[in-house]
Design an enzyme around this catalytic site. Structure first.
Site, mmCIF file in Angstrom:
data_model
loop_
_atom_site.group_PDB
_atom_site.id
_atom_site.type_symbol
_atom_site.label_atom_id
_atom_site.label_comp_id
_atom_site.label_asym_id
_atom_site.label_seq_id
_atom_site.Cartn_x
_atom_site.Cartn_y
_atom_site.Cartn_z
ATOM 1 N N VAL A 188 -23.000 107.232 75.827
ATOM 2 C CA VAL A 188 -21.718 107.771 75.353
ATOM 3 C C VAL A 188 -21.692 109.289 75.524
ATOM 4 O O VAL A 188 -20.694 109.867 75.966
ATOM 5 C CB VAL A 188 -21.458 107.391 73.887
ATOM 6 C CG1 VAL A 188 -20.075 107.867 73.454
ATOM 7 C CG2 VAL A 188 -21.579 105.901 73.677
ATOM 8 N N ASP A 189 -22.789 109.952 75.195
ATOM 9 C CA ASP A 189 -22.873 111.394 75.418
ATOM 10 C C ASP A 189 -22.691 111.726 76.894
ATOM 11 O O ASP A 189 -21.990 112.691 77.254
ATOM 12 C CB ASP A 189 -24.225 111.925 74.949
ATOM 13 C CG ASP A 189 -24.290 112.184 73.458
ATOM 14 O OD1 ASP A 189 -23.231 112.276 72.827
ATOM 15 O OD2 ASP A 189 -25.410 112.302 72.926
ATOM 16 N N LEU A 190 -23.326 110.954 77.763
ATOM 17 C CA LEU A 190 -23.258 111.245 79.189
ATOM 18 C C LEU A 190 -21.849 111.037 79.736
ATOM 19 O O LEU A 190 -21.333 111.875 80.490
ATOM 20 C CB LEU A 190 -24.261 110.369 79.943
ATOM 21 C CG LEU A 190 -25.727 110.578 79.548
ATOM 22 C CD1 LEU A 190 -26.627 109.576 80.269
ATOM 23 C CD2 LEU A 190 -26.178 111.992 79.853
#
Length: 396
Positions: free
Chosen positions: A179-181
């Protein structure tokens, strides 16, 4: 040397951990000057997220490997933004920058005058990107957001892992902070679009990127499956909800993923495995039929693949035009001939470290303005004097 496509773009990076730094590393790879603001003496949290750690030339512990993955191409400046002097220095830098990226809690920078309102007042052309867990408004806007909890709350874990009743059945996170990426990539896309608008109109703007929103967007076909059927998808292990066979199959010495995308490929698979008639059986002839009879299909194919080595099965399937790939460990990924040919590993030197810094190359390939790797992930505060000594040199 050819300049990067973002040469001349200056980015003020107030972010830390992964989503924001991933976005700004993408901009740096494309040629932007990225100035990373870090807490004095501490720096980005991920400098301590180890082991493993790098080793300095004097034998002491260096930065964690985690920090290296998302901070290539940046200049590190130590500033205490909570102090009046530090906040003033950031405002001065913002006058000379095109982009600001931050991932503080919603409203967290307002008290320092470093929110969008404060910095756009000194630079109306500024593209200001805020990355938070839940966005700038709504009932959850005040909440902190971390990748793991967003994978859970955003539904990804509900479709990842073994199905109920199978050994080890439970909701499962993805092996990297996906999700961060994805959030970093959505942020960098939005920044580039806003820069085009700013160059054309002279107007900057505020970009509001939320991990929760990104996770919902990432559900892709699984969300569409729910919208069309009215049924929430569930965990299916390595099986695909819409295709079969589309999963790993056993070999004598490992596993191979077979990814059949159409009926012709399935017939080719059956021919390669010596069971040509299986490809035209009514229960397997179409993808919809194979989905209906998935359990039998999987068992019968697994019995056929198990007698082969990974190398032999790969050769058979590739010759037949059936998409497939080995289940590699990470060290095997970078030993793949394709990875070596494409140069997927980047080595850079940093004076304070005993060995080279190794990172994964950008996947962006451009014919006229290629990605460049001019700077390694920086030592904490390595560029403080150089950047702050020249911060007023460029007019807005």
């Amino acid at each position: 040397m050819t300049q990067g496509p973002l040469s001349g773009v200056r980015v003020l990076d107030l972010s830390r951990v992964l989503a924001g730094p991933w976005a700004t590393q993408t901009l740096a790879d494309l040629g932007a000057e990225v100035i990373k603001i870090e807490r004095p003496g501490v720096g980005d949290d991920t400098r301590q997220w180890g082991p493993p750690f790098t080793t300095r030339t004097d034998g002491s512990r260096g930065d964690a490997a985690y920090f290296l993955c998302a901070n290539r191409g940046k200049k590190s400046v130590e500033l205490d933004i909570a102090s009046p002097e530090g906040a003033a220095a950031v405002r001065d830098l913002a006058k000379t920058c095109d982009v600001v990226v931050e991932n503080f809690k919603t409203g967290g920078l307002r008290k320092y005058g470093l929110d969008y309102a404060g910095l756009s007042a000194v630079n109306p052309k500024l593209v200001y990107c805020s990355i938070t867990g839940f966005g700038q408004d709504g009932p959850d806007a005040h909440r902190a957001g971390y990748d793991y909890m967003i994978q859970a709350m955003g539904g990804l874990m509900s479709i990842t892992g073994q199905p109920d009743g199978a050994p080890g059945a439970e909701p499962m996170k993805v092996g990297v902070a996906v999700v961060d990426l994805f959030t970093g990539l959505y942020a960098s896309n939005a920044i580039l679009a806003a820069l085009m608008h700013a160059r054309a109109s002279g107007e900057g703007q505020h970009i509001d990127i939320a991990l929760f929103d990104v996770q919902a967007a990432m559900l892709a076909n699984q969300a569409a499956n729910y919208f069309v059927s009215g049924k929430a998808p569930t965990r299916m292990g390595n099986a695909h909800p819409n295709l079969a066979p589309y999963q790993p199959f056993p070999c004598r010495d490992g596993m191979v993923v077979i990814a059949v995308g159409n009926d012709g490929q399935f017939r080719a698979l059956c021919l390669a495995l010596g069971v040509e008639g299986m490809g035209t059986q009514a229960r397997f002839a179409t993808n919809a039929a194979r989905i209906e009879h998935r359990t039998d299909l999987t068992a019968e194919l697994a019995a056929l693949t198990a007698s082969h080595s990974v190398k032999a099965l790969m050769a058979m399937l590739e010759a037949a035009g059936v998409p497939c790939g080995p289940v590699n460990t990470i060290d095997q990924v970078f030993d793949e001939p394709q990875a070596r040919h494409r140069g997927l590993e980047v080595e850079q030197a940093r004076a304070d470290l005993a060995g080279p810094v190794r990172t994964v190359a950008s996947p962006i390939r451009m014919s006229r303005t290629p990605v460049r790797y001019d700077l390694p992930p920086p030592a904490l505060g390595a560029d403080t004097d150089a950047v702050l000594g020249t911060r007023g040199s460029r007019e807005t």
